[in-house]
Design a protein around this motif. Structure first.
Motif, mmCIF file in Angstrom:
data_model
loop_
_atom_site.group_PDB
_atom_site.id
_atom_site.type_symbol
_atom_site.label_atom_id
_atom_site.label_comp_id
_atom_site.label_asym_id
_atom_site.label_seq_id
_atom_site.Cartn_x
_atom_site.Cartn_y
_atom_site.Cartn_z
ATOM 1 N N VAL A 1 0.699 -1.076 -0.010
ATOM 2 C CA VAL A 1 -0.188 0.000 0.037
ATOM 3 C C VAL A 1 0.978 1.194 0.047
ATOM 4 N N ASN A 2 0.929 2.045 -1.028
ATOM 5 C CA ASN A 2 2.097 3.027 -1.317
ATOM 6 C C ASN A 2 1.276 4.165 -1.929
ATOM 7 N N ALA A 3 2.108 4.957 -2.335
ATOM 8 C CA ALA A 3 1.452 6.430 -2.717
ATOM 9 C C ALA A 3 0.633 6.351 -3.679
ATOM 10 N N ALA A 4 0.707 5.459 -4.867
ATOM 11 C CA ALA A 4 -0.039 5.321 -5.860
ATOM 12 C C ALA A 4 -1.676 4.668 -5.204
ATOM 13 N N PHE B 1 -2.804 5.181 -2.279
ATOM 14 C CA PHE B 1 -3.584 6.474 -1.501
ATOM 15 C C PHE B 1 -4.024 7.389 -2.683
ATOM 16 N N GLU B 2 -3.412 7.669 -3.734
ATOM 17 C CA GLU B 2 -3.789 8.642 -4.692
ATOM 18 C C GLU B 2 -4.901 8.071 -5.134
ATOM 19 N N ALA B 3 -5.049 6.832 -5.671
ATOM 20 C CA ALA B 3 -6.425 6.006 -6.357
ATOM 21 C C ALA B 3 -7.393 6.213 -5.092
ATOM 22 N N LEU B 4 -7.300 6.213 -3.934
ATOM 23 C CA LEU B 4 -8.174 6.056 -2.911
ATOM 24 C C LEU B 4 -8.914 7.130 -2.810
ATOM 25 N N GLY B 5 -8.257 8.280 -3.045
ATOM 26 C CA GLY B 5 -8.906 9.797 -3.137
ATOM 27 C C GLY B 5 -9.068 10.500 -1.852
ATOM 28 N N PRO B 6 -9.418 11.800 -1.991
ATOM 29 C CA PRO B 6 -9.596 12.648 -0.704
ATOM 30 C C PRO B 6 -10.588 12.457 0.213
ATOM 31 N N LEU C 1 1.892 7.271 3.454
ATOM 32 C CA LEU C 1 0.599 7.539 4.152
ATOM 33 C C LEU C 1 0.462 8.852 4.804
ATOM 34 N N ILE C 2 1.785 9.322 5.606
ATOM 35 C CA ILE C 2 1.795 10.439 6.471
ATOM 36 C C ILE C 2 1.814 11.606 5.165
ATOM 37 N N ALA C 3 2.303 11.467 3.915
ATOM 38 C CA ALA C 3 2.294 12.462 3.100
ATOM 39 C C ALA C 3 0.999 12.709 2.634
ATOM 40 N N ALA C 4 0.088 11.566 2.291
ATOM 41 C CA ALA C 4 -1.155 11.579 1.730
ATOM 42 C C ALA C 4 -2.104 12.318 2.796
ATOM 43 N N LEU C 5 -1.882 11.990 4.212
ATOM 44 C CA LEU C 5 -2.781 12.782 5.211
ATOM 45 C C LEU C 5 -2.273 14.242 5.414
ATOM 46 N N GLU C 6 -1.136 14.517 5.272
ATOM 47 C CA GLU C 6 -0.642 15.920 5.299
ATOM 48 C C GLU C 6 -1.396 16.759 4.142
ATOM 49 N N GLU C 7 -1.301 16.111 3.057
ATOM 50 C CA GLU C 7 -1.729 16.914 1.448
ATOM 51 C C GLU C 7 -3.246 16.454 1.606
ATOM 52 N N LYS C 8 -3.781 15.681 2.373
ATOM 53 C CA LYS C 8 -5.276 15.548 2.486
ATOM 54 C C LYS C 8 -5.698 15.071 0.872
ATOM 55 N N ARG C 9 -4.867 14.176 0.471
ATOM 56 C CA ARG C 9 -5.066 12.962 -0.558
ATOM 57 C C ARG C 9 -5.736 11.923 -0.127
ATOM 58 N N ILE C 10 -5.891 11.445 0.873
ATOM 59 C CA ILE C 10 -7.064 10.649 1.370
ATOM 60 C C ILE C 10 -7.714 11.481 2.789
ATOM 61 N N PRO D 1 5.681 9.826 15.585
ATOM 62 C CA PRO D 1 4.822 10.870 16.055
ATOM 63 C C PRO D 1 3.955 11.645 15.386
ATOM 64 N N ARG D 2 4.121 11.866 13.913
ATOM 65 C CA ARG D 2 3.377 12.567 13.151
ATOM 66 C C ARG D 2 2.199 12.208 12.841
ATOM 67 N N LEU D 3 1.772 10.936 13.051
ATOM 68 C CA LEU D 3 0.538 9.970 12.921
ATOM 69 C C LEU D 3 -0.432 10.464 14.168
ATOM 70 N N LEU D 4 0.087 10.780 15.228
ATOM 71 C CA LEU D 4 -0.741 11.057 16.258
ATOM 72 C C LEU D 4 -1.084 12.747 16.155
ATOM 73 N N GLY D 5 -0.488 13.512 15.175
ATOM 74 C CA GLY D 5 -0.937 14.938 15.131
ATOM 75 C C GLY D 5 -2.268 14.967 14.176
ATOM 76 N N PHE D 6 -2.704 14.017 13.634
ATOM 77 C CA PHE D 6 -3.859 14.200 12.672
ATOM 78 C C PHE D 6 -5.160 13.685 13.421
ATOM 79 N N LYS D 7 -6.003 14.832 13.282
ATOM 80 C CA LYS D 7 -7.562 14.688 13.850
ATOM 81 C C LYS D 7 -8.273 13.338 13.001
ATOM 82 N N THR D 8 -7.730 13.290 11.704
ATOM 83 C CA THR D 8 -8.338 12.287 10.956
ATOM 84 C C THR D 8 -7.831 10.942 11.120
ATOM 85 N N VAL D 9 -6.959 10.596 11.985
ATOM 86 C CA VAL D 9 -6.188 9.333 12.335
ATOM 87 C C VAL D 9 -6.622 8.850 13.588
ATOM 88 N N ILE D 10 -7.126 7.522 13.564
ATOM 89 C CA ILE D 10 -7.444 6.798 14.673
ATOM 90 C C ILE D 10 -6.314 5.670 14.878
#
Length: 313
Positions: free
Chosen positions: A213-216, A218-223, A241-250, A266-275
């Motif tokens: 599960v890579n950048a491609a 996440f790009e296909a999964l969409g915002p 995954l972190i880049a896709a969350l930061e850039e709101k590509r998922i 620790p970057r994963l813990l900074g997203f409100k959209t991540v459980i």
């Protein structure tokens, strides 16, 4: 009769320890302050290793036990065990499939519901008093959505059954199409992600699925898409995954497993959209008791010269 010596890599649940110590001479590797010295002292006597899916047994550990006959894994995943070295040495390996399938599938759906229906956010919303000042933002319905499952094995099929009960469509990808599956088949995660509202990783770990599960994907999964992982951290390209969350590509992620757990990025813990969950999909009393029994059943069968209940090799 002399009890066989067993090297236990990490502590098993408290109810398992007396049972192991009744039947075996148990050497507790996790308590060793000097691992190398400990292995040099006890390794020559070890006939079995009792480990789990995270700690595994690498070549160095296997080689420290010249009389080793069997490695019993407390868990379904065995990617942390060096199977090539075990085969070379003629060492049997077992795991604990089936007994945790339903609980892992339950966790997958708990994560899906928690994310889609804002369960964690809503709980905090009430406790903080924010409810008195306004309404919680709306969640999303599962009904009518498409769930994509990466890996239609035991756990993947159990997740698919739950999705159908929630009124969802199911699609999947795997190494080959399952002729008995009624769900739509896609040959790879990218094409699957394109048709999925929610994408769940339920495949095995190991070199063959690393960064599957890579950048491609996440790009296909969409915002608006939700990604859920109840498989292995290695299955996901975590920086992607972190880049896709930061850039709101998922849209969101719900994760039970990570690359460097428990020391996760620790970057994963900074997203409100991540459980996040602590690799606890099989974490029920019922599942863990059944897993422990299966580990002990495999060891007992081996030392009695009977067929192994759940062999890997």
């Amino acid at each position: 009769m002399t009890k066989p010596d067993v090297l236990m890599v990490g502590r098993y649940p408290e109810w398992e320890m007396p049972l192991f110590e009744r039947d075996y001479v148990v050497h507790k590797l996790w308590l060793a302050t000097d691992r190398a010295r400990f292995l040099s002292e006890v390794g020559p006597a070890i006939r079995a290793i009792a480990t789990n899916g995270v700690l595994g047994a690498g070549a160095e550990l296997i080689d420290a036990c010249p009389k080793l006959e069997i490695i019993a894994c407390f868990g379904v995943g065995f990617d942390a065990i060096d199977l090539d070295r075990a085969r070379t040495r003629g060492i049997r390996v077992t795991n604990t499939p089936d007994v945790l399938t339903e609980d892992v599938a339950d966790m997958a759906f708990a994560l899906i519901l928690a994310s889609m229906r804002r369960i964690v956010e809503g709980e905090g919303f009430v406790r903080s008093g924010a409810w008195t000042k306004g309404a919680l933002p709306l969640g999303k319905s599962l009904n009518g959505k498409t769930l994509g499952v990466i890996g239609l094995g035991r756990i993947g099929r159990a997740i698919a059954r739950r999705a159908t009960a929630f009124g969802m469509s199911v699609a999947y990808c795997d190494l080959a199409e399952d002729p008995e599956a009624s769900h739509a088949y896609f040959p790879d995660p990218v094409s699957l992600a394109r048709v999925s509202d929610i994408l769940v990783a339920a495949t095995a770990g190991g070199a063959g699925t690393k960064n599957l599960v890579n950048a491609a994907v996440f790009e296909a999964l969409g915002p608006e898409g939700l990604f859920v992982n109840v498989s292995r951290g290695t299955v996901v390209d975590e920086p992607a995954l972190i880049a896709a969350l930061e850039e709101k590509r998922i849209g969101a992620a719900a994760l039970d497993v990570f690359w460097n757990e428990p020391n996760i990025d620790p970057r994963l813990l900074g997203f409100k959209t991540v459980i996040v969950q602590p690799h606890h999909a099989s974490g029920t009393v019922e599942a863990r008791k059944a897993m422990g029994k299966l580990v002990r059943d495999n060891l007992a069968a081996h030392f009695a010269g009977r067929p192994l209940p759940t062999p890997v090799i």
